[in-house]
Design a protein around this motif. Structure first.
Motif, PDB file in Angstrom:
ATOM      1  N   PHE A   4       0.881  -1.206   0.006  1.00 43.74           N
ATOM      2  CA  PHE A   4      -0.109  -0.159   0.355  1.00 43.74           C
ATOM      3  C   PHE A   4       0.991   1.345   0.183  1.00 43.74           C
ATOM      4  O   PHE A   4       1.584   1.186   0.470  1.00 43.74           O
ATOM      5  N   TRP A   5       0.045   1.986  -0.514  1.00 43.26           N
ATOM      6  CA  TRP A   5       1.021   3.271  -0.148  1.00 43.26           C
ATOM      7  C   TRP A   5       0.531   4.900   0.466  1.00 43.26           C
ATOM      8  O   TRP A   5      -0.846   4.759   0.365  1.00 43.26           O
ATOM      9  N   THR A  51      -9.824   2.595   3.948  1.00 38.57           N
ATOM     10  CA  THR A  51      -9.726   2.578   2.361  1.00 38.57           C
ATOM     11  C   THR A  51      -8.533   3.514   1.697  1.00 38.57           C
ATOM     12  O   THR A  51      -7.886   3.594   2.351  1.00 38.57           O
ATOM     13  N   GLU A  52      -8.366   3.545   0.488  1.00 33.22           N
ATOM     14  CA  GLU A  52      -7.111   4.003   0.244  1.00 33.22           C
ATOM     15  C   GLU A  52      -7.234   5.172   0.137  1.00 33.22           C
ATOM     16  O   GLU A  52      -6.187   5.748   0.996  1.00 33.22           O
ATOM     17  N   ASP A  53      -8.143   6.189   0.743  1.00 27.14           N
ATOM     18  CA  ASP A  53      -7.563   7.267   0.657  1.00 27.14           C
ATOM     19  C   ASP A  53      -7.169   7.708   2.487  1.00 27.14           C
ATOM     20  O   ASP A  53      -6.617   8.693   3.179  1.00 27.14           O
ATOM     21  N   LYS A  56      -4.180   7.312   3.179  1.00 29.35           N
ATOM     22  CA  LYS A  56      -3.673   8.169   3.148  1.00 29.35           C
ATOM     23  C   LYS A  56      -3.391   9.281   4.112  1.00 29.35           C
ATOM     24  O   LYS A  56      -2.409   9.953   3.708  1.00 29.35           O
TER      25      LYS A  56
END
Length: 102
Positions: A4-5, A51-53, A56
Motif C-alpha cells: 500500500f501507498w 480505504t486507499e484514501d 493516505k
C-alpha cells in the motif's frame, strides 16, 4: 503479500513471514509511533479496515513498523521511499550503473 501507498512511500509486507513472528512488533510500533494504521487480522498485519484514501490520510510515514519488524520481528516489511530525479542525479555523477534499477 500486501502493498500500500501512504502519501510518498510504498509499504510492502511479506505476510507469509508474519505467521512465524511471535512479537508482532510492527503492530505495536504503528500504535505507538503512528496512528495505528496497521491492525492484526488472522495473525497478520492488515490495512483492510481502511480505504486507499484513509491510508493516505492516516499514514504518518514514520517508518517505525519497518524498523521494529527488522529489529524484533522477521524482516517482513520493506518501505520504498522514491525520490524523483535521484537516479538521473546519480547517473550524471557516475554514481549509478545504467542497469541498477532495471
Amino acid at each position: 503479500m500486501i502493498e500500500f501507498w501512504e502519501r510518498t512511500i510504498k509499504v510492502s509486507i511479506d505476510t507469509d513471514r508474519c505467521d512465524e513472528c511471535e512479537t508482532k512488533a510492527c503492530i505495536e510500533a504503528c500504535k505507538k509511533f503512528a496512528r495505528g494504521l496497521l491492525q492484526l487480522k488472522d495473525g497478520r498485519p492488515s490495512v483492510e479496515h481502511l480505504t486507499e484514501d484513509g491510508i493516505k490520510r492516516l499514514g504518518t510515514e514514520c517508518l517505525a513498523c519497518e524498523y521494529e519488524c527488522w529489529f524484533r520481528g522477521k524482516s517482513a516489511i520493506k518501505i520504498d521511499v522514491p525520490i524523483e530525479g535521484l537516479d538521473e542525479y546519480l547517473r550524471k555523477r557516475g554514481l549509478l550503473e545504467e542497469n541498477a534499477n532495471q
